[in-house]
Motif scaffolding. Sequence first.
Motif, PDB file in Angstrom:
ATOM      1  N   GLY A 235      -1.934  -3.836   9.265  1.00  0.00           N
ATOM      2  CA  GLY A 235      -2.008  -5.072   8.468  1.00  0.00           C
ATOM      3  C   GLY A 235      -3.205  -5.704   8.386  1.00  0.00           C
ATOM      4  N   PRO A 236      -3.193  -6.661   7.544  1.00  0.00           N
ATOM      5  CA  PRO A 236      -4.520  -7.043   7.175  1.00  0.00           C
ATOM      6  C   PRO A 236      -5.477  -7.429   8.136  1.00  0.00           C
ATOM      7  N   VAL A 237      -5.450  -7.563   9.474  1.00  0.00           N
ATOM      8  CA  VAL A 237      -6.288  -7.901  10.378  1.00  0.00           C
ATOM      9  C   VAL A 237      -7.142  -6.526  10.463  1.00  0.00           C
ATOM     10  N   GLU A 238      -6.495  -5.518  10.776  1.00  0.00           N
ATOM     11  CA  GLU A 238      -7.137  -4.230  11.256  1.00  0.00           C
ATOM     12  C   GLU A 238      -7.821  -3.852   9.700  1.00  0.00           C
ATOM     13  N   ARG A 239      -7.217  -3.955   8.512  1.00  0.00           N
ATOM     14  CA  ARG A 239      -7.949  -3.787   7.330  1.00  0.00           C
ATOM     15  C   ARG A 239      -9.237  -4.480   7.245  1.00  0.00           C
ATOM     16  N   ALA A 240      -9.366  -5.946   7.667  1.00  0.00           N
ATOM     17  CA  ALA A 240     -10.599  -6.680   7.609  1.00  0.00           C
ATOM     18  C   ALA A 240     -11.604  -6.019   8.535  1.00  0.00           C
TER      19      ALA A 240
END
Length: 276
Positions: free
Chosen positions: A104-109
Amino acid sequence: MTTLVTGATGNTGRHVVAELVRRGEHVRALTRNPAARAGGFPAGVETVTGTHTEPGTLDSALDGVDRLHITAVEGLAEVGPELVRRAVDAGVRRITVLWDGRPGPVERAVAESGVEWTRLEAQEFMSNTLTWIDSIRDEGVVREPHNLPSALVHQADIGAVAAAALLEDGHAGRSYNLTGPEALTPRQRIAVLSRLIGRDIAFVPITHEQAVDRLTATGVSREEAEYVIGWYAAPPEAATTIDDTVERVTGRPARTFAQWVAEHVDRFRRAGAVTG
Ligand SMILES: NC(=O)c1ccc[n+]([C@@H]2O[C@H](COP(=O)([O-])OP(=O)(O)OC[C@H]3O[C@@H](n4cnc5c(N)ncnc54)[C@H](OP(=O)(O)O)[C@@H]3O)[C@@H](O)[C@H]2O)c1
């Protein structure tokens, strides 16, 4: 060097804290409620107030921090990118992420931030067995809808791998699949519990729907409950295949389910039960 551990009071975070302290590190443990946690951490741990799902509360917690352990919790996905931005701006250079099973977005960030980072792809935690405490203690039964194997991992091993990834070189860019040393069905886990508790425990099958309803009754959304019980109906291959990552990273064998039970055995016993 200072490491900030989010989710520090939880199933896995407390082990990340303990392992970092054991290795001589300065640790800041994040909690929303420090008064309730007083005395709950090893000596030397700096307890800081805040919540990683509200990154605006973390300015002082992040001050002087080099390393960060992120525990995925409900509500983090929406604010994860802001958490990562604030952490990197504050000087964090290495991050571990305990993932929630869904990229999700945490890992992408984190990936896009340019910091060194390691994903901890833990499979089922042994601590999930604690949900059996009441029915074992009160009735000597476990009610589950499915009886498929899972290579449960001890939370202390997740803590040990996290600490290694935070403190040592060579783990950046890796995704670590973390399992225990054996894949056990619920019936096999019950056999271990029976032996160590010293009491016969019965496996009582319930329907998939009953299991979903039981979980929603604890406050979990129906969607999340369907996801969790669906996982037990068809565990992913990674959760049923024994992986030696814990041993490769930490240098010692992954802890067994019997070890975990031995650490918690009194919690499963009836008050006043006579044991041999
Ligand atoms: N259970 C499993 O088998 C399993 C397997 C793989 C992955 N996971 C993933 O692991 C993660 C949970 O790890 P865990 O069990 O170590 O965590 P946890 O014990 O559920 O929570 C860790 C701590 O985070 C804080 N917290 C909880 N909910 C929060 C929220 N909504 N906002 C801010 N802070 C919150 C609480 O600390 P304070 O109250 O002190 O602030 C809590 O003690 C989940 O993402 C789960 O999907 C679980």
